[in-house]
Design a protein around this motif. Structure first.
Motif, PDB file in Angstrom:
ATOM      1  N   TRP A   1      55.833 -10.508  -6.420  1.00 21.52           N
ATOM      2  CA  TRP A   1      55.691  -9.997  -5.079  1.00 21.52           C
ATOM      3  C   TRP A   1      54.427 -10.593  -4.590  1.00 21.52           C
ATOM      4  N   LYS A   2      54.658 -10.864  -3.222  1.00 20.45           N
ATOM      5  CA  LYS A   2      53.458 -11.665  -2.553  1.00 20.45           C
ATOM      6  C   LYS A   2      52.802 -10.734  -1.859  1.00 20.45           C
ATOM      7  N   VAL A   3      51.746  -9.933  -2.323  1.00 21.05           N
ATOM      8  CA  VAL A   3      51.147  -8.674  -1.742  1.00 21.05           C
ATOM      9  C   VAL A   3      49.484  -9.086  -1.953  1.00 21.05           C
TER      10      VAL A   3
ATOM     11  N   ARG B   1      50.136   4.617  -6.819  1.00 24.27           N
ATOM     12  CA  ARG B   1      49.069   4.164  -7.612  1.00 24.27           C
ATOM     13  C   ARG B   1      49.371   3.397  -8.646  1.00 24.27           C
ATOM     14  N   MET B   2      50.770   3.019  -8.981  1.00 23.62           N
ATOM     15  CA  MET B   2      51.023   1.841  -9.888  1.00 23.62           C
ATOM     16  C   MET B   2      51.062   0.620  -9.386  1.00 23.62           C
TER      17      MET B   2
ATOM     18  N   ASP C   1      53.095  -5.283  -9.402  1.00 26.36           N
ATOM     19  CA  ASP C   1      53.553  -6.164 -10.387  1.00 26.36           C
ATOM     20  C   ASP C   1      54.593  -5.322 -11.345  1.00 26.36           C
TER      21      ASP C   1
ATOM     22  N   THR D   1      56.655   5.220 -10.027  1.00 27.60           N
ATOM     23  CA  THR D   1      56.763   6.246 -11.319  1.00 27.60           C
ATOM     24  C   THR D   1      58.102   6.506 -11.669  1.00 27.60           C
TER      25      THR D   1
ATOM     26  N   ARG E   1      62.156   2.169 -14.334  1.00 26.77           N
ATOM     27  CA  ARG E   1      61.649   1.964 -15.465  1.00 26.77           C
ATOM     28  C   ARG E   1      61.232   0.182 -15.452  1.00 26.77           C
ATOM     29  N   LEU E   2      62.034  -0.492 -14.665  1.00 27.50           N
ATOM     30  CA  LEU E   2      61.883  -2.032 -14.254  1.00 27.50           C
ATOM     31  C   LEU E   2      61.304  -2.483 -13.206  1.00 27.50           C
ATOM     32  N   PRO E   3      60.309  -3.475 -13.045  1.00 30.85           N
ATOM     33  CA  PRO E   3      59.864  -4.034 -11.984  1.00 30.85           C
ATOM     34  C   PRO E   3      60.917  -4.913 -11.489  1.00 30.85           C
ATOM     35  N   GLY E   4      60.485  -5.642 -10.487  1.00 25.61           N
ATOM     36  CA  GLY E   4      61.313  -6.864  -9.866  1.00 25.61           C
ATOM     37  C   GLY E   4      62.361  -6.232  -8.810  1.00 25.61           C
TER      38      GLY E   4
ATOM     39  N   TRP F   1      57.846  -3.579   3.489  1.00 29.17           N
ATOM     40  CA  TRP F   1      56.394  -3.662   4.295  1.00 29.17           C
ATOM     41  C   TRP F   1      56.763  -2.997   5.629  1.00 29.17           C
TER      42      TRP F   1
END
Ligand SMILES: [Zn+2]
Ligand SMILES: [Zn+2]
Ligand SMILES: [Zn+2]
Lengths: 82, 833
Positions: free
Chosen positions: A16-18, A27-28, A31, A35, A38-41, A48
């Motif tokens: 991600w472009k942040v 607060r996680m 990347d 909460t 389980r998986l990012p992306g 936004w």
């Protein structure tokens, strides 16, 4: 003599472009994932607002639908609009 | 016994209605319950079971007839005594006539079936209207006749009178009320005979075995004589004895006298026991002995009710002493497998001894004595001296014997403990020695398979052994941190990679299943995951997988074992590969594709969080990369793209003068090759400037192209190693029979470095996981004491960790203001929302 490239199997990595590192709601790390996930992306995408603030989609959806949030961005208190 | 023909069948007459229905001569004539212990049972129930039993006490067809013949009866009268079961109509006729008979002869008819058979031969039945008058000395004379017959039987002479006459005489005396006197006289006669026999025994041979034969002969004679006498005095047994509950049957009183006069005599008894034990000792030492003599004498003890008290304790004591001695001697000298075989043979022989001549009731005590002395006393020594060795040598038969013998004496628990210790010792030797790393996984698989075989073939699939195997594997495989997990992952990689040795999918499946069992024992599964992921990435990006099916199968095994959280990112990697294919399709249809020239580009677009990351390289993007990036970012807003060039591959066309080749090379190798397009004799610094590759990497790349198996470059000066002062150009003499060639990279010396890097990543990831778990728990609980938080964490996190590490993470979260300490209780944390 010369050589020339016929095929190229390249490897690229996206993220991600942040500007911030972490989501202002959970607060996680951006990347990582929220909460609840389980998986990012693409599994836990970012969104936004028109105020340019960015959150995990799951986080801001929960937030704006909570009774006390009044549909406001938690960072700038402007009305949240995608 | 019940199938044998009856010598004296019971009839429906009232006088004999209480007669036992058993066919044995002993029990047929004894009143149930008329004897006290031990005779009440010894004469029937302790007898051997089969009707063909050679014991004089067993009811057989041949023996009473033979005995009668020996006593001087004609064969026809002897046959008459036992024929009635085949002629039931005689009973019938008899009962019908006895109802109206007034004669004393007829009134006793119901119980005298044997007599009726003689009808038409020597006796005829006539009904007297008046009772005959008896001569005054009738009783005396009759007794004298009977006494002569009894003495003839005792002295083995022919009897002067006909049996029928004697039988009638007995009947008559009983009818006249002389039963008690007759009984007294007869038993006194028998007793005095036995007294004489006993005197003969007291002067009999000194040789113990000969003495046994003499006693046995005496016993056999007694039994035969008593059968004959009882048949003569049958009426006495059927009337007087039956009518008087405290009077013993003739057979039983014979036993009592034999016991009292012969067998119980101290000297005789001692000599008997000594002789019998001597024979048994000889047989145990390997000699062959007269088993039928032993059997006969021991049956005698049983019949006399003396077996349990007079014989068995002595026998068991002798057994105990013999095997205590033998066990102590052999356990130190004999190899363990031989010893176990010996014990098994001993137990077998003792079991046979029971079949051959001992009483069946001795079985339990006898085998327990042998087991205690030969096995139980030596469990520890047996295990210490032999168990490990037998396991190492995979001695299936010996270990089966070990297990079954120890199982007989509750010795399986120590065996199980030894099994656990053995597994741990052997496993630790494989796992903890870095020099054995190369073969560790294969060795572990082999060991597991061997132990499985032991478990099924020797230890009877015993659940407790199975559990202890599992626990032992877990214990030793985690003695060394990380390495076993790493090596199992690498082993799986080798199996899943193209060109592995497993011929079929099924074989591969079997190996993978067995690897999963090892994997199950590992605590630090994240280490495995990290290495597995590295390898999977390599297989996917370089197209090295043997088969997609096997990859999927392995993934589902991992998912089954560890859950979806464990495999989520791995699945994500597969998803990225599929997605990338779709992206390339739409890229090739876009306007950007026309900018590619004659290079066919395919890009794997990886999601950062799923894949093992590489250190970013500071390389300039090539033009076609920029084109792709424009295309991609246009479609995916909010994302940014970076290139992982060291992971790229190229197919390069090289027009060698002696034949054009296609080279399969890495992207970095490609950069070097392209740099040489500039001209002949390009220097190291020029290439370095052109490619922007670091010195050590570049040296390695040039080494692979100029000094490897396939030398597409020439190096000047020639030599095995590449130096910074060398110059390079294409090898214009290059020939190879293949058109397409793979130029291997120099196997990276920093595999160790890479591994350390992976381990470091695992460590990092563990910290993130700890942080996330702490936040998750505290968010749910709001406030929690330190110890409770720790135990929650130990429950939730699947990798090994120390409390000190956790404490560090908690401190860090307090610093970052996720938590604070409770002001009232410093050991309690409060979650800061
Ligand atoms: Zn969030
Ligand atoms: Zn989410
Ligand atoms: Zn805002």
């Amino acid at each position: 003599m010369k050589v020339r490239v016929k095929n190229w199997s390249a490897v690229a990595v996206w993220r991600w472009k942040v500007d911030d590192d972490t989501c202002g709601i959970c607060r996680m790390a951006f990347d990582g994932c929220c909460t609840d996930c389980r998986l990012p992306g693409d599994e836990c995408p970012l969104v936004w607002g028109q105020c340019k603030h960015c959150f995990h989609m799951h986080c801001i959806l929960k937030w704006v639908h909570s009774p006390n949030a009044n549909q406001l961005c938690p960072m700038c208190r402007q009305e949240w609009k995608f | 016994m019940s199938t044998g023909p009856r010598l004296f069948p019971s009839s429906s007459s009232s006088t004999s209605s209480s007669s036992s229905s058993s066919a044995a001569p002993t029990s047929a004539s004894s009143k149930p319950g008329s004897l006290g212990s031990p005779f009440a049972t010894s004469s029937s129930s302790t007898l051997p079971s089969s009707s063909s039993d050679p014991s004089p006490l067993a009811g057989g067809t041949g023996r009473p007839a033979a005995a009668a013949a020996a006593a001087g009866f004609t064969s026809s009268s002897a046959a008459a005594m036992q024929s009635s079961p085949h002629h039931p109509h005689h009973h019938h006729a008899l009962q019908a006539s006895s109802a109206s008979a007034s004669s004393y002869m007829m009134s006793i008819g119901g119980s005298s079936s044997a007599r009726k058979k003689t009808e038409g031969k020597t006796l005829s039945i006539k009904g007297f209207k008046v009772a005959p008058k008896l001569p005054p000395n009738y009783e005396q004379e009759t007794w004298q006749k009977l006494q002569a017959a009894v003495r003839a039987v005792h002295e083995a002479r022919p009897i002067d009178s006909y049996l029928e006459v004697l039988y009638e005489a007995v009947e008559n005396l009983c009818l006249l009320g002389g039963g008690a006197t007759l009984y007294e006289r007869l038993t006194a006669e028998c007793e005095s005979h036995l007294r004489l026999e006993a005197e003969k025994l007291s002067v009999a041979s000194e040789d113990p075995v000969t003495f046994l034969s003499v006693v046995d002969a005496c016993w056999q004679a007694h039994c035969e004589q008593m059968i004959t006498i009882r048949s003569i005095f049958l009426h006495l047994d059927r009337t007087y004895v039956l009518q008087n509950p405290h009077v013993q049957s003739l057979w039983d009183v014979g036993l009592i006298y034999f016991r009292r006069q012969v067998a119980e005599v101290t000297v005789t008894q001692r000599r008997l026991i000594t002789g019998i034990l001597l024979l048994i000792e000889q047989e145990r030492a390997g000699d062959s002995v007269n088993r039928s003599l032993l059997k006969s004498l021991l049956r005698m003890f049983s019949s006399l009710g003396m077996y349990t008290e007079a014989f068995e304790p002595h026998f068991l004591r002798a057994t105990h002493e013999l095997y205590a001695r033998e066990g102590a001697a052999l356990i130190t000298t004999m190899p363990v497998p031989d010893y176990l075989a010996h014990v098994e043979a001993r137990l077998q022989a003792e079991s046979e001894r029971i079949v051959h001549y001992l009483d069946i009731h001795t079985r339990r005590n006898l085998l327990a004595t042998v087991e205690r002395q030969l096995i139980e006393q030596h469990i520890r020594v047996l295990i210490e001296r032999g168990f490990e060795e037998l396991c190492n040598a995979n001695r299936i038969a010996d270990l089966s014997r070990f297990y079954s013998l120890l199982g007989r004496v509750n010795g399986l628990e120590p065996l199980r403990v030894a099994f656990a210790a053995y597994i741990k010792k052997r496993g630790a030797a494989l796992v903890c020695d870095p020099e054995k790393d190369k073969n560790m996984v294969q060795d572990l698989l082999d060991m597991k398979q061997q132990l499985d075989t032991l478990l099924s073939q020797c230890f009877g699939h015993n659940d407790r052994f199975q559990n202890c195997m599992k626990e032992s594997f877990e214990a030793f495989i985690n003695m060394r941190q990380n390495k076993p997990a790493e090596l199992i992952a690498k082993f799986i990689d080798a199996k899943l990679r193209a060109g592995n040795k497993e011929a079929t999918e099924e074989e591969l499946e079997t190996v993978l299943d067995r690897l999963m069992i090892l994997f199950r024992y590992i605590q630090g599964k994240d280490v495995f995951e990290a290495f597995y992921k590295n390898d999977l990435a390599r297989r996917l990006l370089h197209n090295k997988s043997a088969s997609v099916d096997s990859e999927r199968a392995m993934l589902s095994k991992l998912k089954q074992e560890c859950g979806g959280q464990f495999t989520g990112k791995l699945e994500g990697m597969f998803k990225d590969m599929d997605l990338s294919k779709a992206i390339m399709v739409s890229f090739n249809q876009s306007k950007f594709a026309s900018q590619m020239g004659d290079i066919e580009l395919s890009v794997s677009v990886l999601t950062q969080g799923y894949w093992p990351t590489n250190k970013p390289t500071s390389m300039n993007m090539l033009r076609i990369q920029q084109e792709f990036q424009k295309f991609y970012l246009q479609k995916h807003t909010g994302k940014q793209l970076s290139w992982d060039n060291p992971r790229g591959d190229c197919l390069v066309r090289a027009a060698f003068p002696k034949g054009t080749k296609e080279l399969q090379v890495s992207f970095m190798q490609t950069l070097v090759l392209l740099a040489l397009n500039a001209g002949d004799g390009v220097s190291f610094p020029t290439i370095k400037a052109e490619t922007n590759i670091g010195k050590s990497s570049l040296l390695r790349l040039l080494q692979s192209l100029a000094c490897g198996k396939i030398r597409v470059l020439n190096k000047n000066p020639k030599g095995r190693d590449v130096n910074e002062t060398d110059t390079f150009d294409f090898n214009t003499d290059f020939v190879n029979k293949h058109y397409r060639l793979k130029v291997n990279q120099i196997q990276m010396k920093e595999t160790a470095e890479e591994n350390a890097d992976t381990n470091e990543k695992v460590n990092q990831n563990r910290q993130y996981q700890i942080d996330a778990a702490i936040v998750r728990i505290m968010k749910a609980r709001k406030s929690l004491a330190h110890q409770l938080l720790l135990s929650e964490l130990f429950n939730q996190l699947k990798f090994p960790m120390k409390p000190a590490d956790l404490k560090k993470r908690i401190e860090s979260l307090i610093d970052r203001e996720y938590l604070e300490r409770d002001e009232k209780d410093q050991s309690t944390y409060i979650y800061l929302a």
